[in-house]
Design a protein around this motif. Structure first.
Motif, PDB file in Angstrom:
ATOM      1  N   THR A 110       0.697  -1.023  -0.094  1.00 57.57           N
ATOM      2  CA  THR A 110      -0.136   0.032  -0.154  1.00 57.57           C
ATOM      3  C   THR A 110       0.691   1.354  -0.068  1.00 57.57           C
ATOM      4  O   THR A 110       2.217   1.128   0.324  1.00 57.57           O
ATOM      5  CB  THR A 110      -1.098   0.220   1.335  1.00 57.57           C
ATOM      6  OG1 THR A 110      -0.198   0.234   2.393  1.00 57.57           O
ATOM      7  CG2 THR A 110      -1.739  -1.185   1.285  1.00 57.57           C
ATOM      8  N   PRO A 111       0.356   2.488  -0.200  1.00 55.98           N
ATOM      9  CA  PRO A 111       1.217   3.728  -0.332  1.00 55.98           C
ATOM     10  C   PRO A 111       1.595   3.926   1.073  1.00 55.98           C
ATOM     11  O   PRO A 111       0.856   3.821   1.868  1.00 55.98           O
ATOM     12  CB  PRO A 111       0.100   4.578  -0.833  1.00 55.98           C
ATOM     13  CG  PRO A 111      -0.719   3.943  -1.523  1.00 55.98           C
ATOM     14  CD  PRO A 111      -1.172   2.610  -0.753  1.00 55.98           C
ATOM     15  N   ASP A 240      -2.009  -8.744 -13.625  1.00 60.92           N
ATOM     16  CA  ASP A 240      -0.884  -9.752 -13.042  1.00 60.92           C
ATOM     17  C   ASP A 240      -1.732 -11.011 -12.308  1.00 60.92           C
ATOM     18  O   ASP A 240      -2.419 -10.498 -11.358  1.00 60.92           O
ATOM     19  CB  ASP A 240      -0.256  -9.152 -12.088  1.00 60.92           C
ATOM     20  CG  ASP A 240       0.847 -10.018 -11.440  1.00 60.92           C
ATOM     21  OD1 ASP A 240       1.020 -11.217 -11.640  1.00 60.92           O
ATOM     22  OD2 ASP A 240       1.689  -9.371 -10.667  1.00 60.92           O
ATOM     23  N   PRO A 241      -1.599 -12.328 -12.834  1.00 65.07           N
ATOM     24  CA  PRO A 241      -2.250 -13.027 -12.088  1.00 65.07           C
ATOM     25  C   PRO A 241      -1.971 -13.314 -10.688  1.00 65.07           C
ATOM     26  O   PRO A 241      -2.788 -13.740  -9.597  1.00 65.07           O
ATOM     27  CB  PRO A 241      -2.069 -14.510 -12.773  1.00 65.07           C
ATOM     28  CG  PRO A 241      -0.817 -13.955 -13.642  1.00 65.07           C
ATOM     29  CD  PRO A 241      -0.759 -12.768 -13.984  1.00 65.07           C
ATOM     30  N   GLU A 242      -0.714 -13.160 -10.339  1.00 65.96           N
ATOM     31  CA  GLU A 242      -0.318 -13.071  -9.035  1.00 65.96           C
ATOM     32  C   GLU A 242      -0.814 -12.076  -7.959  1.00 65.96           C
ATOM     33  O   GLU A 242      -1.253 -12.617  -6.772  1.00 65.96           O
ATOM     34  CB  GLU A 242       1.331 -13.085  -8.909  1.00 65.96           C
ATOM     35  CG  GLU A 242       2.055 -14.496  -9.461  1.00 65.96           C
ATOM     36  CD  GLU A 242       3.473 -14.255  -9.023  1.00 65.96           C
ATOM     37  OE1 GLU A 242       4.038 -13.244  -8.616  1.00 65.96           O
ATOM     38  OE2 GLU A 242       4.302 -14.925  -9.835  1.00 65.96           O
ATOM     39  N   LEU A 243      -1.168 -10.902  -8.599  1.00 67.22           N
ATOM     40  CA  LEU A 243      -1.871 -10.115  -7.723  1.00 67.22           C
ATOM     41  C   LEU A 243      -3.134 -10.443  -7.436  1.00 67.22           C
ATOM     42  O   LEU A 243      -3.854 -10.088  -6.547  1.00 67.22           O
ATOM     43  CB  LEU A 243      -1.731  -8.664  -8.401  1.00 67.22           C
ATOM     44  CG  LEU A 243      -2.297  -7.498  -7.713  1.00 67.22           C
ATOM     45  CD1 LEU A 243      -1.758  -7.194  -6.415  1.00 67.22           C
ATOM     46  CD2 LEU A 243      -2.207  -6.106  -8.441  1.00 67.22           C
ATOM     47  N   ILE A 261     -11.209  -3.820  -5.953  1.00 67.43           N
ATOM     48  CA  ILE A 261     -10.020  -3.479  -5.317  1.00 67.43           C
ATOM     49  C   ILE A 261      -9.166  -2.743  -5.982  1.00 67.43           C
ATOM     50  O   ILE A 261      -9.008  -3.060  -7.520  1.00 67.43           O
ATOM     51  CB  ILE A 261      -9.304  -4.614  -4.793  1.00 67.43           C
ATOM     52  CG1 ILE A 261      -9.882  -5.510  -4.082  1.00 67.43           C
ATOM     53  CG2 ILE A 261      -7.813  -4.200  -3.916  1.00 67.43           C
ATOM     54  CD1 ILE A 261      -9.301  -6.691  -3.335  1.00 67.43           C
ATOM     55  N   GLU A 262      -8.758  -1.733  -5.888  1.00 68.54           N
ATOM     56  CA  GLU A 262      -7.978  -0.643  -6.837  1.00 68.54           C
ATOM     57  C   GLU A 262      -6.502  -0.398  -6.483  1.00 68.54           C
ATOM     58  O   GLU A 262      -6.166  -0.421  -5.307  1.00 68.54           O
ATOM     59  CB  GLU A 262      -8.623   0.630  -6.833  1.00 68.54           C
ATOM     60  CG  GLU A 262     -10.243   0.857  -7.012  1.00 68.54           C
ATOM     61  CD  GLU A 262     -10.765   2.295  -7.220  1.00 68.54           C
ATOM     62  OE1 GLU A 262      -9.951   3.164  -6.638  1.00 68.54           O
ATOM     63  OE2 GLU A 262     -11.995   2.219  -7.403  1.00 68.54           O
ATOM     64  N   PHE A 263      -5.806  -0.441  -7.647  1.00 65.04           N
ATOM     65  CA  PHE A 263      -4.277  -0.400  -7.429  1.00 65.04           C
ATOM     66  C   PHE A 263      -4.050   0.527  -8.714  1.00 65.04           C
ATOM     67  O   PHE A 263      -4.707   0.887  -9.630  1.00 65.04           O
ATOM     68  CB  PHE A 263      -3.579  -1.630  -7.561  1.00 65.04           C
ATOM     69  CG  PHE A 263      -3.526  -2.511  -8.769  1.00 65.04           C
ATOM     70  CD1 PHE A 263      -2.306  -2.162  -9.681  1.00 65.04           C
ATOM     71  CD2 PHE A 263      -4.501  -3.386  -9.087  1.00 65.04           C
ATOM     72  CE1 PHE A 263      -2.576  -2.841 -10.918  1.00 65.04           C
ATOM     73  CE2 PHE A 263      -4.493  -3.916 -10.722  1.00 65.04           C
ATOM     74  CZ  PHE A 263      -3.541  -3.653 -11.468  1.00 65.04           C
ATOM     75  N   ILE A 264      -2.592   1.145  -8.493  1.00 64.51           N
ATOM     76  CA  ILE A 264      -2.022   1.911  -9.403  1.00 64.51           C
ATOM     77  C   ILE A 264      -0.679   1.522  -9.471  1.00 64.51           C
ATOM     78  O   ILE A 264      -0.021   0.805  -8.306  1.00 64.51           O
ATOM     79  CB  ILE A 264      -1.961   3.358  -8.947  1.00 64.51           C
ATOM     80  CG1 ILE A 264      -1.601   4.175  -9.959  1.00 64.51           C
ATOM     81  CG2 ILE A 264      -1.169   3.595  -7.637  1.00 64.51           C
ATOM     82  CD1 ILE A 264      -2.050   5.699  -9.946  1.00 64.51           C
ATOM     83  N   GLY A 269       6.813   0.045 -12.373  1.00 64.69           N
ATOM     84  CA  GLY A 269       6.089  -0.835 -12.450  1.00 64.69           C
ATOM     85  C   GLY A 269       5.456  -1.567 -11.328  1.00 64.69           C
ATOM     86  O   GLY A 269       4.696  -2.636 -11.259  1.00 64.69           O
ATOM     87  N   ARG A 270       5.829  -1.073 -10.064  1.00 68.41           N
ATOM     88  CA  ARG A 270       5.285  -1.586  -8.810  1.00 68.41           C
ATOM     89  C   ARG A 270       3.977  -1.155  -8.329  1.00 68.41           C
ATOM     90  O   ARG A 270       3.426  -0.009  -8.766  1.00 68.41           O
ATOM     91  CB  ARG A 270       6.173  -1.023  -7.602  1.00 68.41           C
ATOM     92  CG  ARG A 270       7.695  -1.466  -7.685  1.00 68.41           C
ATOM     93  CD  ARG A 270       8.436  -0.814  -6.489  1.00 68.41           C
ATOM     94  NE  ARG A 270       8.333   0.712  -6.556  1.00 68.41           N
ATOM     95  CZ  ARG A 270       9.039   1.328  -5.512  1.00 68.41           C
ATOM     96  NH1 ARG A 270       9.469   0.798  -4.548  1.00 68.41           N
ATOM     97  NH2 ARG A 270       8.785   2.717  -5.720  1.00 68.41           N
ATOM     98  N   ALA A 271       3.200  -2.389  -8.030  1.00 69.11           N
ATOM     99  CA  ALA A 271       1.622  -2.037  -7.767  1.00 69.11           C
ATOM    100  C   ALA A 271       1.488  -1.583  -6.319  1.00 69.11           C
ATOM    101  O   ALA A 271       1.838  -2.268  -5.580  1.00 69.11           O
ATOM    102  CB  ALA A 271       0.659  -3.311  -7.988  1.00 69.11           C
ATOM    103  N   PHE A 272       0.559  -0.391  -6.321  1.00 69.55           N
ATOM    104  CA  PHE A 272       0.292   0.016  -4.864  1.00 69.55           C
ATOM    105  C   PHE A 272      -1.421  -0.069  -4.591  1.00 69.55           C
ATOM    106  O   PHE A 272      -1.931   0.525  -5.427  1.00 69.55           O
ATOM    107  CB  PHE A 272       0.718   1.399  -4.861  1.00 69.55           C
ATOM    108  CG  PHE A 272       2.202   1.529  -4.691  1.00 69.55           C
ATOM    109  CD1 PHE A 272       2.752   1.615  -3.182  1.00 69.55           C
ATOM    110  CD2 PHE A 272       3.149   1.683  -5.537  1.00 69.55           C
ATOM    111  CE1 PHE A 272       4.220   1.831  -3.291  1.00 69.55           C
ATOM    112  CE2 PHE A 272       4.447   1.853  -5.434  1.00 69.55           C
ATOM    113  CZ  PHE A 272       5.044   1.934  -4.261  1.00 69.55           C
TER     114      PHE A 272
END
Length: 322
Positions: A110-111, A240-243, A261-264, A269-272
């Motif tokens: 998370t951020p 990303d299937p792992e996410l 569920i929201e991510f950026i 390229g890192r997902a938060f």
């Protein structure tokens, strides 16, 4: 006879679900929880209960709707009723602090965030983020309301002292000061889950806005402001299937069955992951363009109907055994 009950405080958001029920020939009863009472010493009716209470209820004049829903969900679970998105889901819905703690516990990034109560505490937190830009957001908000981007602590202090801040102040008094995740492209991704399983993902081009409600009624509301930025929704497959697997595990652990569920992603390229919405809505235009076989609301109607049939089968088996 058992039936489906939908718990909510916004009839407009339930309209697509009503249509999906009618399409399946399902009779569902709605409980409008803007006010009411709970008679704890009487058992609830038999059935499947779907909680759609929203963190933004106070923006529609329903200040205590989540608190009433909290009492009702505890009443339902006390009597062993089948509840979709029970007390734990509601707890996450109305507190981003709770969301981030649960996400981090599940190993989901998370951020960087600080929690602050009071103007001075917010400014002190903002100083820890400077000189990088940062976001100020309510702990209990909904639809992106009250989310602001600042470049300096002084800007945040000026905002908090202005009349503009008053209607956007957190209903629970808790502000979050958070890293602004700078991304190469102005979009976020929202992953939809029904029955705890991945349904589809939507890429939301933000147009610089933080108010990203996907429901058609929100789009109609946005048209009232001529300077509102364009927000577009597109169903995508490159997630990303792992996410997705991590999200499904997170939902299972936290007893959440229906959620967005929201991510950026940042420049590396890192997902938060920054939001868990347990009162999810769907964008009908994106669903039509993608020509998906089953819309989000149709999938929810099917899931609830399947759960009702399963419950009825169990009840019939018990009755036969007696």
């Amino acid at each position: 006879m058992s039936k489906i009950f939908v718990l909510h405080e916004n009839p407009l958001w339930v309209e697509p679900l009503r249509t999906a029920f009618e399409k399946r020939g399902v009779d569902a009863e709605e409980w409008m929880l803007d006010q009411g009472r709970v008679v704890f010493d009487r058992p609830p009716p038999e059935g499947v209960f779907y909680n759609r209470m929203s963190a933004s209820s106070h923006t529609r004049g329903h200040r205590f709707a989540p608190e009433l829903t909290h009492a009702i969900l505890n009443w339902l679970t006390l009597h062993g009723r089948r509840v979709i998105n029970g007390p734990r889901a509601l707890y996450l819905e109305v507190s981003k602090v709770a969301q981030y703690a649960a996400l981090e516990r599940a190993g989901i990034r998370t951020p960087r965030t600080q929690v602050a109560v009071g103007r001075e505490a917010v400014v002190e937190a903002a100083e820890d983020f400077a000189p990088a830009p940062f976001i100020l957001k309510p702990n209990r908000g909904g639809k992106g309301l009250g989310v602001r981007l600042f470049s300096t602590p002084e800007e945040a202090a000026h905002y908090l002292s202005s009349a503009e801040a008053e209607p956007e102040s957190p209903i629970d008094g808790i502000w979050l000061v958070q890293d602004y995740i700078q991304t190469p492209e102005a979009f976020i991704t929202r992953c939809e889950f029904i029955g705890g399983r991945f349904h589809y993902a939507v890429r939301v081009k933000t147009g610089g806005s933080f108010e990203l409600c996907p429901a058609d009624v929100c789009a109609l509301d946005d048209k009232s402001a001529s300077d509102a930025p364009a927000v577009t929704f597109e169903i995508v497959e490159d997630v990303d299937p792992e996410l997705i697997a991590a999200y499904e595990k997170f939902l299972l652990t936290n007893d959440v069955e229906v959620a967005g569920i929201e991510f950026i992603r940042d420049a590396k390229g890192r997902a938060f992951t920054y939001d868990v919405n347990t009162n999810t809505n769907y964008n009908a235009d994106a669903e039509r363009k993608a020509e998906i076989a089953e819309t989000g609301m149709e999938a929810i109607a099917r899931y609830l109907h399947d759960e009702l049939q399963l419950l009825s089968n169990v009840q019939n088996h018990v009755a036969a055994a007696e």
